[in-house]
Scaffold this motif. Structure first.
Motif, mmCIF file in Angstrom:
data_model
loop_
_atom_site.group_PDB
_atom_site.id
_atom_site.type_symbol
_atom_site.label_atom_id
_atom_site.label_comp_id
_atom_site.label_asym_id
_atom_site.label_seq_id
_atom_site.Cartn_x
_atom_site.Cartn_y
_atom_site.Cartn_z
ATOM 1 N N UNK A 53 26.668 74.040 71.533
ATOM 2 C CA UNK A 53 27.567 75.013 70.494
ATOM 3 C C UNK A 53 27.173 76.513 70.940
ATOM 4 N N UNK A 54 28.111 77.198 70.936
ATOM 5 C CA UNK A 54 27.955 79.069 71.139
ATOM 6 C C UNK A 54 28.517 79.526 69.635
ATOM 7 N N UNK A 55 27.810 80.138 69.113
ATOM 8 C CA UNK A 55 27.865 80.891 67.858
ATOM 9 C C UNK A 55 27.567 82.366 68.112
ATOM 10 N N UNK A 56 28.534 83.412 67.595
ATOM 11 C CA UNK A 56 28.369 84.832 67.849
ATOM 12 C C UNK A 56 28.246 85.331 66.379
ATOM 13 N N UNK A 57 28.752 84.709 65.505
ATOM 14 C CA UNK A 57 28.980 85.421 64.066
ATOM 15 C C UNK A 57 27.757 85.192 63.159
ATOM 16 N N UNK A 58 26.663 84.249 63.255
ATOM 17 C CA UNK A 58 25.679 84.077 62.500
ATOM 18 C C UNK A 58 24.335 83.399 63.105
ATOM 19 N N UNK A 59 23.108 83.582 62.649
ATOM 20 C CA UNK A 59 22.131 83.037 63.124
ATOM 21 C C UNK A 59 21.074 82.763 62.104
ATOM 22 N N UNK A 60 20.925 81.549 61.695
ATOM 23 C CA UNK A 60 19.983 81.479 60.803
ATOM 24 C C UNK A 60 18.528 80.985 60.986
ATOM 25 N N UNK A 61 18.128 81.312 62.201
ATOM 26 C CA UNK A 61 16.776 81.066 62.815
ATOM 27 C C UNK A 61 16.098 82.266 62.101
ATOM 28 N N UNK A 63 28.817 90.076 44.386
ATOM 29 C CA UNK A 63 29.212 90.073 45.902
ATOM 30 C C UNK A 63 27.914 89.644 46.634
ATOM 31 N N UNK A 64 26.960 89.896 46.121
ATOM 32 C CA UNK A 64 25.365 89.444 46.774
ATOM 33 C C UNK A 64 25.448 88.032 46.941
ATOM 34 N N UNK A 65 25.910 87.195 45.990
ATOM 35 C CA UNK A 65 25.559 85.820 45.939
ATOM 36 C C UNK A 65 26.505 85.132 46.949
ATOM 37 N N UNK A 66 27.940 85.919 46.865
ATOM 38 C CA UNK A 66 28.971 85.601 48.000
ATOM 39 C C UNK A 66 28.387 85.729 49.328
ATOM 40 N N UNK A 67 27.808 86.796 49.669
ATOM 41 C CA UNK A 67 27.415 87.176 51.062
ATOM 42 C C UNK A 67 26.058 86.096 51.307
ATOM 43 N N UNK A 68 25.495 85.884 50.450
ATOM 44 C CA UNK A 68 24.225 84.949 50.666
ATOM 45 C C UNK A 68 24.736 83.590 51.010
ATOM 46 N N UNK A 69 25.740 83.048 50.352
ATOM 47 C CA UNK A 69 26.182 81.664 50.662
ATOM 48 C C UNK A 69 27.551 81.539 51.430
ATOM 49 N N UNK A 70 27.785 82.612 52.142
ATOM 50 C CA UNK A 70 29.099 82.745 52.891
ATOM 51 C C UNK A 70 28.670 81.756 54.368
ATOM 52 N N UNK A 71 27.530 81.783 54.572
ATOM 53 C CA UNK A 71 27.046 81.011 55.828
ATOM 54 C C UNK A 71 25.558 80.430 55.968
ATOM 55 N N UNK A 72 25.534 79.541 56.386
ATOM 56 C CA UNK A 72 24.087 79.020 56.681
ATOM 57 C C UNK A 72 24.023 78.828 58.290
ATOM 58 N N UNK A 73 24.752 79.540 58.999
ATOM 59 C CA UNK A 73 24.411 79.243 60.437
ATOM 60 C C UNK A 73 25.262 77.991 60.810
ATOM 61 N N UNK A 74 25.460 78.097 62.257
ATOM 62 C CA UNK A 74 26.321 76.709 62.974
ATOM 63 C C UNK A 74 25.881 75.293 62.690
ATOM 64 N N UNK A 75 24.481 75.173 62.281
ATOM 65 C CA UNK A 75 23.848 73.952 62.315
ATOM 66 C C UNK A 75 24.249 73.146 61.036
ATOM 67 N N UNK A 76 24.481 73.699 59.929
ATOM 68 C CA UNK A 76 24.655 72.568 58.979
ATOM 69 C C UNK A 76 25.918 72.028 59.031
#
Length: 570
Positions: free
Chosen positions: A321-329, A352-365
């Motif tokens: 998989x290629x992902x350019x928008x997020x990196x959870x490492x 706003x902070x909670x939404x940003x924190x939960x918006x994405x956990x990377x491509x592996x979840x």
């Protein structure tokens, strides 16, 4: 011939024959030990309280010894069922997981050893439950700190039922070339160096050994039990011993070693000479023909794990998989290369902070993965979004339905964390009372636990939320209570950290309670209707939309999962 090595309650030291034992504290019932053996090459065990590394080390030892079947038949993990994947040499295997001792014993009637990795709080109860099973013959208790009264009860039950207890406070035991318990004997390199992968001629706590090696433990007088046994002729094997200092004059290392020497034991002039005396005694027995020579075998190499091989540069593996928008490492997630902390620290509000924190956990979840696969199948945005959000929504409710069994209308880790933390705090429960009451009900504490993060590698998002709350909220009583709960759960396992769901749940409790705008019934209703979980659904939808467009912009082809990443089993 095979010989038994038992190592209660202290472990191995790295030397020529790194053997250590304790005489009195080794609670071993001998009535079934007429052959001098507790284990064989076909012995199988049940492992209580899943620990990946000790089990894998047992399986690696099995592979070194050339066993045909793994020594771990099943795992008992209270409140959980299914399978755990581990390696048996090159082959990946699935070991069944059972929620109770009784279920595991019924499913694996040939497993007669129970290896207990429970904490000292629950070790006695789970060990007694195992001893009461007709299929269990030996129980090894790893935990230190088990109350003396509980230990005496276990000993009495084992003796009256012709069973064996090793421990408590033991590293386990090992029978060369046959079976080992947990982390006994240290690393694979140490096991190979000591040739424990094949039957040998030196052992202890066994009736068939040719010599005995004893290394005393600090803080006791148990060496004198050995002195008396030697004087009375109860032990007629060569004994190589080194005493350990304790309290009074009789407990000094010098006094113990002098008594051992006078009783006929071989005592080195210093601890550093212990290895030399062991080897000299062994060589003399071999020269006199009292120890038969052993056929040397070359153990098979243990395959290296892929991750460590990649890190060391030995192999390279393609990605899928290629992902350019997020990196959870790493320590914290990044959005398009920008650390999340730098976004959060720009003065946004808590929502706003909670939404940003939960918006994405990377491509592996799972949710992001589903969205990516759907997008690569050429589906539209709505289909891709639904694929990801429905999976996340089901996962949020899965633990609720499986563990809480309250009803079908509420769910979500954030809401559940808020609900349980609030109830426990309002009722004045200590973290111990709260966690243990949940355990008795078979309910995992929502908001606690992480697959990757550990006590020494906290979730950066949780730290950011806690810092924000302590800076801006008039009261953080619920959040601090959640931190106290985390402190207790971390004493049980290093992965039982406060996760982002628990942080948001406790933080919003403080926000609602501290604002003065809501009554207690209104706060309860907000939690019950799933309001807090709405933050997660909104935030995750934003992240999944990003993954959808990312795959389409990159023009990624139809996804097919690699077959080598699948465990095919019957």
């Amino acid at each position: 011939m095979d010989h038994l090595f038992l190592v209660p309650p202290i472990g191995l030291v790295e030397s020529y024959l790194p053997l250590k034992m304790h005489i009195v504290k080794a609670t071993v019932t001998v009535s079934i030990m007429a052959t001098g053996q507790l284990f064989s090459k076909t012995t199988q065990a049940l492992f209580y309280n899943y620990k990946q590394l000790p089990i894998q080390r047992m399986l690696d030892f099995d592979f070194l010894c050339g066993r045909e079947t793994p020594s771990v038949a099943g795992i008992v993990n209270p409140g959980a069922e299914g399978f755990q994947k581990l390696f048996f040499g090159q082959e990946e295997i699935a070991i069944p997981v059972h929620s109770t001792v009784e279920a595991a014993c019924a499913a694996h009637p040939t497993a007669d050893v129970f290896i207990n990795f429970a904490s000292y709080r629950s070790a006695a109860a789970s060990s007694l439950a195992a001893l009461k099973q007709p299929t269990i013959r030996v129980v090894a208790i790893i935990a230190e700190g088990v109350p003396e009264s509980d230990t005496k009860q276990l000993i009495a039950y084992a003796r009256s039922n012709n069973k064996v207890v090793i421990g408590p406070a033991t590293v386990g035991g090992i029978q060369a070339g046959a079976f080992k318990i947990g982390d006994t004997a240290g690393t694979i390199d140490n096991i190979i160096h000591c040739k424990l992968y094949r039957p040998g001629s030196v052992g202890f706590v066994s009736k068939s050994v040719k010599m005995i090696v004893v290394l005393g433990e600090l803080g006791g007088r148990d060496e004198y039990s050995l002195v008396e046994a030697l004087k009375q002729g109860k032990i007629n094997k060569p004994v190589v011993a080194w005493g350990a200092k304790s309290g009074g004059e009789l407990e000094s290392a010098q006094a113990k070693n002098q008594a051992l020497k006078e009783a006929g034991a071989f005592v080195p002039t210093s601890y550093e000479a212990f290895e030399t005396v062991i080897k000299e005694t062994f060589d003399k027995l071999a020269e006199d023909g009292k120890i038969p020579s052993q056929k040397e075998v070359t153990p098979p190499p243990i395959p290296e794990d892929l991750n460590s091989a990649i890190k060391s540069g030995k192999v390279r593996a393609p990605t899928h998989i290629i992902s350019t928008i997020s990196d959870d490492r790493g320590e914290e997630p990044c959005y398009a290369g920008v650390p999340m902390s730098s976004i959060v620290e720009q003065g946004y509000g808590v929502g706003d902070i909670c939404i940003m924190l939960c918006a994405d956990h990377g491509p592996c979840v799972s949710g992001a993965h589903n969205t990516i696969v759907t997008a690569r199948a050429g589906k539209d945005l709505v289909s891709s979004l639904v694929s990801g959000t429905s999976r996340d929504y089901l996962l949020l409710h899965f633990d609720y339905y499986r563990l809480l069994t309250i009803g079908p209308r509420f769910g979500g880790a954030i809401d559940d964390a808020a609900r349980y933390f609030k109830d426990a705090y309002d009722r004045g429960l200590t973290p111990y009372e709260f966690v243990e009451s949940m355990k008795k009900k078979g309910i995992r504490v929502p908001g606690i636990g992480h697959r990757i993060k550990r006590g020494d590698n906290r979730d950066k998002r949780v730290e950011l939320l806690q810092r924000f709350a302590r800076t801006h909220f008039p009261s953080v009583k619920y959040m601090e209570y959640a931190v106290e709960v985390e402190t207790y759960t971390l004493s049980k396992a290093n992965n039982l950290v406060l996760n982002v769901d628990g942080a948001i749940g406790s933080l919003f409790l403080d926000l609602l309670a501290g604002s003065g705008m809501f009554t207690k019934p209104e706060i309860d209703e907000i939690i019950e209707i799933g309001y807090l979980n709405g933050l997660f659904v909104l935030a995750r939808s934003i992240g999944l939309i990003g993954h959808t467009f990312d795959q389409k912009r990159l023009k990624q082809p139809l996804y097919r999962h690699p077959w080598e990443d699948v465990l095919y089993t019957k």
